[in-house]
Design a protein around this motif. Sequence first.
Motif, mmCIF file in Angstrom:
data_model
loop_
_atom_site.group_PDB
_atom_site.id
_atom_site.type_symbol
_atom_site.label_atom_id
_atom_site.label_comp_id
_atom_site.label_asym_id
_atom_site.label_seq_id
_atom_site.Cartn_x
_atom_site.Cartn_y
_atom_site.Cartn_z
ATOM 1 N N MET A 1 0.857 -1.164 0.000
ATOM 2 C CA MET A 1 0.000 0.000 0.000
ATOM 3 C C MET A 1 0.905 1.228 0.000
ATOM 4 S SD MET A 1 -2.579 0.869 3.141
ATOM 5 C CE MET A 1 -4.102 1.300 2.380
ATOM 6 N N ARG A 2 0.538 2.230 -0.756
ATOM 7 C CA ARG A 2 1.327 3.456 -0.840
ATOM 8 C C ARG A 2 0.543 4.571 -0.153
ATOM 9 N NH1 ARG A 2 5.932 4.733 -3.100
ATOM 10 N NH2 ARG A 2 6.257 6.756 -4.060
ATOM 11 N N VAL A 3 1.206 5.263 0.768
ATOM 12 C CA VAL A 3 0.545 6.324 1.520
ATOM 13 C C VAL A 3 1.424 7.565 1.576
ATOM 14 C CG1 VAL A 3 -0.770 4.738 2.985
ATOM 15 C CG2 VAL A 3 1.445 5.545 3.761
ATOM 16 N N ARG A 4 0.771 8.685 1.816
ATOM 17 C CA ARG A 4 1.471 9.941 2.103
ATOM 18 C C ARG A 4 1.129 10.295 3.539
ATOM 19 N NH1 ARG A 4 -0.613 13.224 -1.434
ATOM 20 N NH2 ARG A 4 -2.128 14.091 -0.013
ATOM 21 N N PHE A 5 2.144 10.452 4.355
ATOM 22 C CA PHE A 5 1.935 10.778 5.761
ATOM 23 C C PHE A 5 1.675 12.275 5.886
ATOM 24 C CE2 PHE A 5 4.062 6.748 5.853
ATOM 25 C CZ PHE A 5 3.365 6.067 6.838
ATOM 26 N N THR A 6 0.576 12.614 6.520
ATOM 27 C CA THR A 6 0.188 14.013 6.690
ATOM 28 C C THR A 6 0.657 14.556 8.034
ATOM 29 O OG1 THR A 6 -1.965 13.292 7.530
ATOM 30 C CG2 THR A 6 -1.809 13.801 5.161
ATOM 31 N N GLN A 7 0.984 13.649 8.955
ATOM 32 C CA GLN A 7 1.529 13.992 10.273
ATOM 33 C C GLN A 7 2.550 12.922 10.635
ATOM 34 O OE1 GLN A 7 -1.456 14.593 13.317
ATOM 35 N NE2 GLN A 7 -2.974 15.202 11.800
ATOM 36 N N TYR B 1 4.133 9.830 12.306
ATOM 37 C CA TYR B 1 3.447 8.621 12.744
ATOM 38 C C TYR B 1 4.469 7.564 13.143
ATOM 39 C CZ TYR B 1 0.540 4.453 12.728
ATOM 40 O OH TYR B 1 -0.100 3.300 13.100
ATOM 41 N N ASP B 2 4.272 6.951 14.304
ATOM 42 C CA ASP B 2 5.110 5.851 14.765
ATOM 43 C C ASP B 2 4.341 4.548 14.618
ATOM 44 O OD1 ASP B 2 7.165 7.557 15.452
ATOM 45 O OD2 ASP B 2 6.611 7.658 17.564
ATOM 46 N N TYR B 3 4.874 3.640 13.811
ATOM 47 C CA TYR B 3 4.268 2.325 13.604
ATOM 48 C C TYR B 3 5.007 1.314 14.475
ATOM 49 C CZ TYR B 3 3.044 -2.034 11.191
ATOM 50 O OH TYR B 3 2.614 -3.305 10.895
ATOM 51 N N LYS B 4 4.253 0.557 15.266
ATOM 52 C CA LYS B 4 4.834 -0.448 16.156
ATOM 53 C C LYS B 4 4.309 -1.825 15.746
ATOM 54 C CE LYS B 4 5.586 0.608 20.503
ATOM 55 N NZ LYS B 4 7.018 0.659 20.517
ATOM 56 N N PRO B 5 5.027 -2.497 14.820
ATOM 57 C CA PRO B 5 4.561 -3.823 14.394
ATOM 58 C C PRO B 5 4.618 -4.850 15.531
ATOM 59 C CG PRO B 5 6.706 -3.337 13.438
ATOM 60 C CD PRO B 5 6.239 -2.088 14.126
ATOM 61 N N VAL B 6 5.580 -4.700 16.433
ATOM 62 C CA VAL B 6 5.690 -5.508 17.657
ATOM 63 C C VAL B 6 6.154 -4.555 18.751
ATOM 64 C CG1 VAL B 6 6.153 -7.708 16.504
ATOM 65 C CG2 VAL B 6 8.047 -6.231 17.117
ATOM 66 N N VAL C 1 9.698 -2.851 18.514
ATOM 67 C CA VAL C 1 10.115 -2.152 17.292
ATOM 68 C C VAL C 1 9.217 -0.945 17.047
ATOM 69 C CG1 VAL C 1 10.370 -2.357 14.785
ATOM 70 C CG2 VAL C 1 10.945 -4.295 16.257
ATOM 71 N N THR C 2 9.841 0.182 16.694
ATOM 72 C CA THR C 2 9.096 1.371 16.285
ATOM 73 C C THR C 2 9.692 1.884 14.986
ATOM 74 O OG1 THR C 2 8.642 1.998 18.573
ATOM 75 C CG2 THR C 2 8.394 3.716 16.898
ATOM 76 N N VAL C 3 8.837 2.083 13.992
ATOM 77 C CA VAL C 3 9.264 2.673 12.723
ATOM 78 C C VAL C 3 8.633 4.058 12.666
ATOM 79 C CG1 VAL C 3 9.300 2.453 10.216
ATOM 80 C CG2 VAL C 3 9.310 0.394 11.644
ATOM 81 N N ALA C 4 9.475 5.088 12.567
ATOM 82 C CA ALA C 4 8.981 6.468 12.570
ATOM 83 C C ALA C 4 8.854 6.978 11.143
ATOM 84 C CB ALA C 4 9.927 7.354 13.368
ATOM 85 N N TYR C 5 7.697 7.520 10.819
ATOM 86 C CA TYR C 5 7.453 8.150 9.523
ATOM 87 C C TYR C 5 7.199 9.632 9.775
ATOM 88 C CZ TYR C 5 6.844 3.383 7.842
ATOM 89 O OH TYR C 5 7.043 2.065 7.532
ATOM 90 N N LEU C 6 7.802 10.480 8.971
ATOM 91 C CA LEU C 6 7.657 11.922 9.137
ATOM 92 C C LEU C 6 6.596 12.468 8.192
ATOM 93 C CD1 LEU C 6 11.426 12.898 9.341
ATOM 94 C CD2 LEU C 6 9.830 12.467 11.223
ATOM 95 N N ALA C 7 5.934 13.522 8.613
ATOM 96 C CA ALA C 7 4.927 14.177 7.771
ATOM 97 C C ALA C 7 5.559 14.538 6.431
ATOM 98 C CB ALA C 7 4.397 15.420 8.468
ATOM 99 N N ALA D 1 -2.341 3.963 10.131
ATOM 100 C CA ALA D 1 -2.013 5.381 9.981
ATOM 101 C C ALA D 1 -3.218 6.158 9.439
ATOM 102 C CB ALA D 1 -0.806 5.556 9.059
ATOM 103 N N ILE D 2 -3.921 5.579 8.492
ATOM 104 C CA ILE D 2 -5.109 6.238 7.929
ATOM 105 C C ILE D 2 -6.193 6.352 8.997
ATOM 106 C CG2 ILE D 2 -6.997 5.964 6.272
ATOM 107 C CD1 ILE D 2 -4.818 4.734 4.373
#
Length: 64
Positions: A1-7, A9-14, A17-23, A37-38
């Motif tokens: 899936m392709r997304v554009r982060f508007t703010q 967002y920290d994704y925690k699959p477990v 682990v934290t994956v940080a995405y920037l706006a 995120a959506i």
Amino acid sequence: MRVRFTQDYDYKPVPQVTVAYLAGMVKTVKRDCGRRAIEAGKAVDITRQKDEHDGNEVSDRAGA
């Protein structure tokens, strides 16, 4: 899936682990990440739909 982060967002699959995405980032992410995120209002889906046309297709009909 392709997304554009508007703010941001920290994704925690477990929990470990934290994956940080920037706006402003446009990324291909796992569906779970994109959906979360959506739902959080921090991203929008920009996945290109298979039935969308960009105007570059060649018609299979002669003269069309």
